[in-house]
Design an enzyme around this catalytic site. Sequence first.
Site, short mmCIF file in Angstrom:
data_model
loop_
_atom_site.label_atom_id
_atom_site.label_comp_id
_atom_site.label_asym_id
_atom_site.label_seq_id
_atom_site.Cartn_x
_atom_site.Cartn_y
_atom_site.Cartn_z
N THR A 46 -7.95 5.25 2.92
CA THR A 46 -7.18 5.36 4.22
C THR A 46 -7.97 6.71 4.89
O THR A 46 -8.28 6.27 6.15
CB THR A 46 -5.92 5.58 4.12
OG1 THR A 46 -5.11 4.58 3.38
CG2 THR A 46 -5.01 5.64 5.38
N THR A 47 -8.25 7.70 4.35
CA THR A 47 -8.80 8.90 4.93
C THR A 47 -9.87 8.61 5.42
O THR A 47 -10.52 9.54 6.42
CB THR A 47 -8.70 9.97 3.87
OG1 THR A 47 -7.40 10.30 3.43
CG2 THR A 47 -9.08 11.26 4.34
N TYR A 109 2.06 -4.58 6.09
CA TYR A 109 2.40 -5.27 7.13
C TYR A 109 3.10 -6.78 6.73
O TYR A 109 4.10 -6.85 7.51
CB TYR A 109 1.04 -5.73 8.03
CG TYR A 109 1.60 -6.40 9.30
CD1 TYR A 109 2.01 -5.51 10.35
CD2 TYR A 109 1.38 -7.60 9.52
CE1 TYR A 109 2.49 -6.08 11.58
CE2 TYR A 109 1.85 -8.55 10.78
CZ TYR A 109 2.40 -7.67 11.83
OH TYR A 109 2.67 -8.01 12.95
N TYR A 135 -2.13 1.37 -5.50
CA TYR A 135 -1.88 2.27 -4.62
C TYR A 135 -0.55 2.08 -3.87
O TYR A 135 -0.58 1.26 -3.04
CB TYR A 135 -2.82 2.55 -3.54
CG TYR A 135 -3.05 3.72 -2.43
CD1 TYR A 135 -1.97 4.69 -2.57
CD2 TYR A 135 -3.75 3.62 -1.35
CE1 TYR A 135 -1.97 5.89 -1.63
CE2 TYR A 135 -3.55 4.42 -0.41
CZ TYR A 135 -2.91 5.66 -0.45
OH TYR A 135 -2.67 6.55 0.51
N ARG A 140 3.00 3.63 4.91
CA ARG A 140 1.82 2.88 5.73
C ARG A 140 2.00 1.23 5.46
O ARG A 140 1.55 0.70 6.37
CB ARG A 140 0.43 3.43 5.15
CG ARG A 140 -0.05 4.70 5.53
CD ARG A 140 -1.55 5.25 5.38
NE ARG A 140 -1.75 6.28 5.51
CZ ARG A 140 -2.30 6.50 6.85
NH1 ARG A 140 -2.43 5.77 7.78
NH2 ARG A 140 -2.74 8.02 7.17
N LYS A 164 -1.81 5.46 -7.88
CA LYS A 164 -1.61 6.65 -6.83
C LYS A 164 -0.38 6.49 -6.24
O LYS A 164 -0.10 5.55 -5.37
CB LYS A 164 -2.58 6.53 -5.98
CG LYS A 164 -2.60 7.71 -4.73
CD LYS A 164 -3.80 7.37 -3.82
CE LYS A 164 -3.59 8.64 -2.77
NZ LYS A 164 -4.46 8.28 -1.67
N ILE A 206 -4.90 12.18 -6.12
CA ILE A 206 -5.92 11.95 -5.00
C ILE A 206 -5.56 12.60 -3.82
O ILE A 206 -4.59 12.06 -3.08
CB ILE A 206 -6.18 10.00 -5.00
CG1 ILE A 206 -6.52 9.83 -6.47
CG2 ILE A 206 -7.06 10.07 -4.06
CD1 ILE A 206 -6.62 8.40 -6.49
#
Length: 292
Positions: A46-47, A109, A135, A140, A164, A206
Site C-alpha cells: 500500500t505504501t 471494497y 495482510y 482499508r 501482517k 512490516i
Amino acid sequence: MQKFYGTGVALVTPFKKDFSVDTEALAKIVDFVTEGGVEYLVVLGTTAETATLTAEEKDLVIKTVIDANKGRLPLVLGVGGNNTIKVVEELKTRDLSSFDAVLSVSPYYNKPTQEGIYQHFKAVAEASPVPVILYNVPGRTASNVLPATIIRLANDFSNIIGVKEAAGDIVQAMKLIQHKPKDFLVISGDDMITLPMVLAGGAGVISVIGEGFPKEFSQMVRLGLERKVEEAYALHYKISDSIDMIFEQGNPAGIKEIFKVLNLSENTVRLPLVNVNEDLASRIETFVKKIS
C-alpha cells in the site's frame, strides 16, 4: 521462516516532480534502509501507491528493487486484490523467482464474509509458488479477518506462513499469537503497537516508520525479540511522536516528507493523495533534524 523475524519495510515508490517513477531515488532508499539494519524489504504494498501505478511502472519498480538489493535482503512482493481470479492469474504468471514470499491483502471494497475471505486465500495459497503472508488491514479493506479465520488458513495451508496484522487491536493480536500454529508468524502492521506485539510473542513488523528511521526502529524490534524491554521502550519513545506525524495526513505523504528532509527523494505523491500541509511538514522536519 527466520528471515521474516525482525523489521521489514514497506517501500515507497518515489516520484519525480513530473510524477514519473524515480528509480535513482528508489535505489538510494533501498541502500538507506539496508544499511540501517532492516531484515527484509516489501515491494508494491500500500505504501508504494501501487493502486496508482501502471503495469509497466510496477515492473520497473520490481526490477529497480531487485537490482538495487543485489541479493542482500529477502524480498516480499505485494500481490493482492479484490478480484480473486485476477490475483491467482498474477501469481501463476509473474516471475517470482527473486522473491521469498508474497504479501496478499484481504479483499477490499467487496466486504466478503469470513468464509469468502477463507476461500479467497485458499485460492491464493493453491496458486502461489512461494510462501504467502496474509495482510489484515480493516481500516482499508472494510472487513476484519478474524483470528479464527487466520488460524484456520494457517492450519490448512502450509505455505501460508504468517499474517501482517494491522487491525490496530492488541487484544486481537494476542489472540492470534495465543492460538496460532507454532511456526506461524504474527507480524505487526501497526508501527505504534509493534513493540507490545513483539513482547507478546509476535515476530516483528512490516513498517512504514522503519523506512525513515531504520537504525532506531529495527534495533527496537531486535531488542524486543531479545526481551530487553527497557532498552526497547527507550527507542520506542524516542521515535513514537514521528509515527503519529507520518500517518496524521495519510500514508505515504508523511514518510515521503521524511525522505525529502533526508534528501533521499522528492515528497511527490499521486492523486488522490496530496502532500502534507506546511504545519506538518515543519514539524516533521524539526523532528528528523533532532533525531539525525
